[in-house]
Structures are given as C-alpha cells and as structure tokens.
Motif scaffolding. Structure first.
Motif, PDB file in Angstrom:
ATOM      1  N   TYR A   1     -26.647 -20.469  22.578  1.00  0.00           N
ATOM      2  CA  TYR A   1     -27.950 -21.046  22.932  1.00  0.00           C
ATOM      3  C   TYR A   1     -27.789 -22.452  23.496  1.00  0.00           C
ATOM      4  CZ  TYR A   1     -30.859 -17.296  21.055  1.00  0.00           C
ATOM      5  OH  TYR A   1     -31.488 -16.092  20.849  1.00  0.00           O
TER       6      TYR A   1
ATOM      7  N   ASN B   1     -29.634 -22.621  27.034  1.00  0.00           N
ATOM      8  CA  ASN B   1     -30.980 -23.192  27.058  1.00  0.00           C
ATOM      9  C   ASN B   1     -31.212 -24.239  28.161  1.00  0.00           C
ATOM     10  OD1 ASN B   1     -32.464 -21.752  25.123  1.00  0.00           O
ATOM     11  ND2 ASN B   1     -31.568 -22.926  23.443  1.00  0.00           N
TER      12      ASN B   1
ATOM     13  N   THR C   1     -28.414 -12.730  23.009  1.00  0.00           N
ATOM     14  CA  THR C   1     -27.771 -13.680  22.097  1.00  0.00           C
ATOM     15  C   THR C   1     -28.162 -13.423  20.649  1.00  0.00           C
ATOM     16  OG1 THR C   1     -27.674 -15.339  23.839  1.00  0.00           O
ATOM     17  CG2 THR C   1     -27.422 -16.122  21.597  1.00  0.00           C
TER      18      THR C   1
ATOM     19  N   THR D   1     -30.343 -20.038  16.031  1.00  0.00           N
ATOM     20  CA  THR D   1     -30.786 -20.343  17.397  1.00  0.00           C
ATOM     21  C   THR D   1     -30.598 -21.810  17.753  1.00  0.00           C
ATOM     22  OG1 THR D   1     -33.043 -20.887  16.690  1.00  0.00           O
ATOM     23  CG2 THR D   1     -32.565 -18.573  17.220  1.00  0.00           C
TER      24      THR D   1
ATOM     25  N   THR E   1     -23.844 -17.756  17.889  1.00  0.00           N
ATOM     26  CA  THR E   1     -25.189 -17.720  18.469  1.00  0.00           C
ATOM     27  C   THR E   1     -25.688 -19.139  18.762  1.00  0.00           C
ATOM     28  OG1 THR E   1     -26.080 -17.536  16.208  1.00  0.00           O
ATOM     29  CG2 THR E   1     -25.900 -15.516  17.497  1.00  0.00           C
TER      30      THR E   1
ATOM     31  N   LEU F   1     -32.795  -9.584  24.142  1.00  0.00           N
ATOM     32  CA  LEU F   1     -32.363 -10.910  23.710  1.00  0.00           C
ATOM     33  C   LEU F   1     -30.897 -10.821  23.308  1.00  0.00           C
ATOM     34  CD1 LEU F   1     -35.492 -12.090  21.716  1.00  0.00           C
ATOM     35  CD2 LEU F   1     -35.035 -12.152  24.171  1.00  0.00           C
TER      36      LEU F   1
ATOM     37  N   TYR G   1     -34.075 -19.969  26.840  1.00  0.00           N
ATOM     38  CA  TYR G   1     -33.302 -18.808  27.296  1.00  0.00           C
ATOM     39  C   TYR G   1     -33.998 -17.495  26.944  1.00  0.00           C
ATOM     40  CZ  TYR G   1     -29.347 -15.619  27.932  1.00  0.00           C
ATOM     41  OH  TYR G   1     -28.526 -14.579  28.324  1.00  0.00           O
ATOM     42  N   ASP G   2     -34.412 -17.349  25.695  1.00  0.00           N
ATOM     43  CA  ASP G   2     -35.085 -16.116  25.288  1.00  0.00           C
ATOM     44  C   ASP G   2     -36.522 -16.071  25.785  1.00  0.00           C
ATOM     45  OD1 ASP G   2     -32.851 -15.128  24.083  1.00  0.00           O
ATOM     46  OD2 ASP G   2     -33.449 -15.634  22.042  1.00  0.00           O
ATOM     47  N   ASP G   3     -37.206 -17.210  25.765  1.00  0.00           N
ATOM     48  CA  ASP G   3     -38.603 -17.232  26.211  1.00  0.00           C
ATOM     49  C   ASP G   3     -38.718 -16.885  27.689  1.00  0.00           C
ATOM     50  OD1 ASP G   3     -38.983 -18.039  23.627  1.00  0.00           O
ATOM     51  OD2 ASP G   3     -39.832 -19.997  24.103  1.00  0.00           O
TER      52      ASP G   3
ATOM     53  N   LYS H   1     -36.654 -14.856  29.286  1.00  0.00           N
ATOM     54  CA  LYS H   1     -36.434 -13.416  29.351  1.00  0.00           C
ATOM     55  C   LYS H   1     -37.702 -12.638  29.020  1.00  0.00           C
ATOM     56  CE  LYS H   1     -31.497 -12.912  28.246  1.00  0.00           C
ATOM     57  NZ  LYS H   1     -31.177 -11.826  29.174  1.00  0.00           N
TER      58      LYS H   1
END
Length: 362
Positions: free
Chosen positions: A279, A283, A45, A152, A275, A43, A218-220, A222
């Motif tokens: 995002y 996102n 970011t 976030t 950050t 992750l 974005y993170d989900d 990944k």
C-alpha cells in the motif's frame, strides 16, 4: 588392508547412497482447509494477504498443508466469517475483527480503534506488548484463534458528495464506516452504515448513503468511488494502522501439529508487513491519478477532528462502564498508545514534520 583405503572407500560409497530421510510432506498430515475472504478479489493487495499466507504455508509444508482462499459470498458472506469459522463450517477465514464489534466491542481492539496506533505500533502491541494475550479470551469465546495477518497502513477519511466545513455539516449524514468509527461519528449526528465492501459503490451511486470510508487511494480507485463522490477527505481517524485477521477455528488450531502452527504464524507475519508495504508503494500514484481525474482532496477541519477526538474518548468511557473486559483491554491498549505517541513525537514525527516542510513544492 590399508586403513586409509577403507576410509576412502567408505566415503565414496556414502556419496553414492541417498540418505533415507522422509520428506516433510510424508512426515506430516495432509490437510486441505477453506479460507473465505471478506474482501473482494479485485482488491489484490488486501485480498492477496490471505493468498500470501496460503502460498507460504504450502511452500513450507512441501504441499502437505493446502489452504484454498475464496471471495466474499462464494462460500461465506463477507460479514459472517467469524461465525462460520467459530462454528466450524470452515476451518479458517480472512476478515477484520472490527466488523464484529456489535457482538462485543472488545473485538475492535483486534483491528483498530479511532485515534489509535499506526501500523508499526499496532503490530508491536499485538505481538510484543501483550495485545494478543489481552484478546485471547475474547476470541476464545467465539471459538477462534486470531493471528494478525494484514495491514493497510494509514487509511483515508472517506468520500463525500458534499463538503464538510464544520461539525454541523455532519448532522444527518448517512455514512458507510466500519467498527467503532461509526459509533464515534454517530455522537456528532452521523447515521453510520456498516456495508460490505462490494456493496459500497452501488449504495453511493443510488444515494442510499451520502459518503463512505473504505481504505485508501489504491483500493478506492479500483472500486470507482471517485465517479460517484467528489470530495476525498483525510486523515482516516478511524483506522490509523488497522490489522486484518487470519481467523482459525480453535479446535482446528489446537489439533494442528506444532510445525503447522509455526508455519501459519510466520506466514501471517509476512502478510501483515507485505500488505502495508504494498500500500505504501501503490497509494501515492493512485492519489495523483484520482486528483488528476477531478477528485477534490480535503482535510477534515480542525474543529471536526477535535470534536471527533472528544467523542471517541467519551465512547471509550461509556463502553468501559458497560463492559469490564473492554475497560481492562482499553487501559492496557491506551497506556501503550500514549507511550508510543510520546516516543514517536521525539524520534520520528519531528523528522517527518521537518521533511514534509523541507520537501514541499515552492
């Protein structure tokens, strides 16, 4: 000798002689700190917020103050950073205070409460409206100096393997959710699970849990949640603009030269805004990719949102009755929250709502 020649000669000589000013690195102590991170290296970011802090401090100190960031489990388990920093096992760490609400629910104010404030409001409350002053005794008892250092922005509601059409569909749902959001959902029959970020995917895949909230597209993306859960819900009522903390052992903080303290505070403020901005950039395209790949985007039904809101207010009243410090901090936090909602409704939300309609596809 002509006075003009003397002055000219002096000026020329001064230009040739280097000034005897010591560099910052030699004027300040050389420090090497360890900073375990609760968030996976993948992750970039969120994990990277701690790297922003480390890089800026190194640059500002001319290399005299070095902070080495490590991933979860490399030095300290993901959800044990507050304890490790407080005990002095490491000098500092990057984590979210809400992970530790079981020790004292007041820790949650350091990150986010359900139906709380957006990122701007969170930063304002913590840094300019007295929030950190309210929280200082909470963290001091854990031997921690807390610095807001990441955000976030608004999160998503989470991933589910089945649709949620009413509050009845929440009954018995095993759902990974951090902080007081889990306590709110529990009031509606959910079985909340606090699971470290790196363990969410295998828990979903094996059916240990029925759903999970984490951060946002974005993170989900990944972490691959769309491969094991079909429905992606919004809004993230549990974390509208959460802060992530750079925690420093209190004795280590008090021993720092004032210049180093200022460097850390400045670097953390940059990391908070950096950050959130990253995002905001990452996102929207990530969400488009997820939907194109088969993810079903769903909004929580209004009935569910209203039930969650009522449950949150009930929870805060209960926690306040049990914990006088939580009650006092909540009163301070909630006054600011309500004032901000009223102001944003006039100045920002009205324009945002108009533009949402005006720019909608026709």
């Amino acid at each position: 000798m002509n006075r003009r020649h003397i002055l000219a000669g002096s000026a020329a000589g001064a230009a040739l002689v280097p000034l005897a000013v010591p560099g910052l690195a030699s004027a300040q102590p050389r420090l090497r700190w360890r900073c375990p991170n609760s968030f996976p290296r993948s992750l970039d970011t969120l994990y990277g917020a701690a790297e922003i802090v480390a890089r800026r401090v190194r640059e500002m100190s001319d290399g005299a103050f070095e902070i080495t960031v490590s991933g979860p489990g490399e030095v300290v388990p993901a959800l044990q950073i507050l304890d490790a920093v407080g005990q002095g096992s490491v000098e500092c760490g990057f984590t979210s205070a809400l992970f530790y609400f079981g020790k004292d629910p007041s820790f949650a104010f350091g990150s986010a409460l359900p139906f709380g404030m957006n990122s701007r409001q969170t930063f304002a409350w913590l840094n300019y409206a007295g929030g950190r002053d309210q929280l200082r005794p909470v963290f001091a008892e854990a031997n921690i100096h807390q610095i807001p250092a990441g955000c976030t922005g608004a999160q998503m509601g989470g991933w589910l393997k089945k649709e949620i059409r009413s509050t009845e569909d929440l009954q018995g749902l095993k759902f990974r959710i951090a902080g007081l959001g889990g306590s709110v959902m529990q009031k509606l029959g959910v079985v909340p699970q606090q699971i470290a970020p790196s363990d969410i995917y295998p828990s979903l895949e094996r059916g240990v849990i029925d759903g999970a909230e984490y951060i946002g597209p974005y993170d989900d993306e990944k972490l691959g949640f769309g491969r094991v859960a079909r429905y992606y819900y919004y809004p993230g009522f549990q974390e509208a603009g959460p802060n992530t903390d750079f925690m420093v052992n209190l004795r280590a903080w008090e021993a720092l030269p004032k210049a180093y303290q200022s460097m850390l505070e400045t670097a953390c403020a940059e990391a908070f805004h950096a950050t959130a901005a990253k995002y905001d950039v990452a996102n929207p395209p990530a969400l488009r990719r997820l939907v194109a790949g088969g993810t079903q985007l769903r909004g929580y039904p209004r009935e569910v949102m209203q039930s969650l809101y009522r449950a949150a207010q009930e929870l805060y009243a209960e926690l306040g009755a049990q914990n006088a410090r939580f009650k006092a901090i909540h009163e301070h936090w909630d006054r600011f929250r309500v004032e901000q909602i009223q102001w944003f409704r006039v100045a920002e939300d009205s324009l945002a709502n108009f533009q949402a309609v005006a720019t909608a596809p026709r």
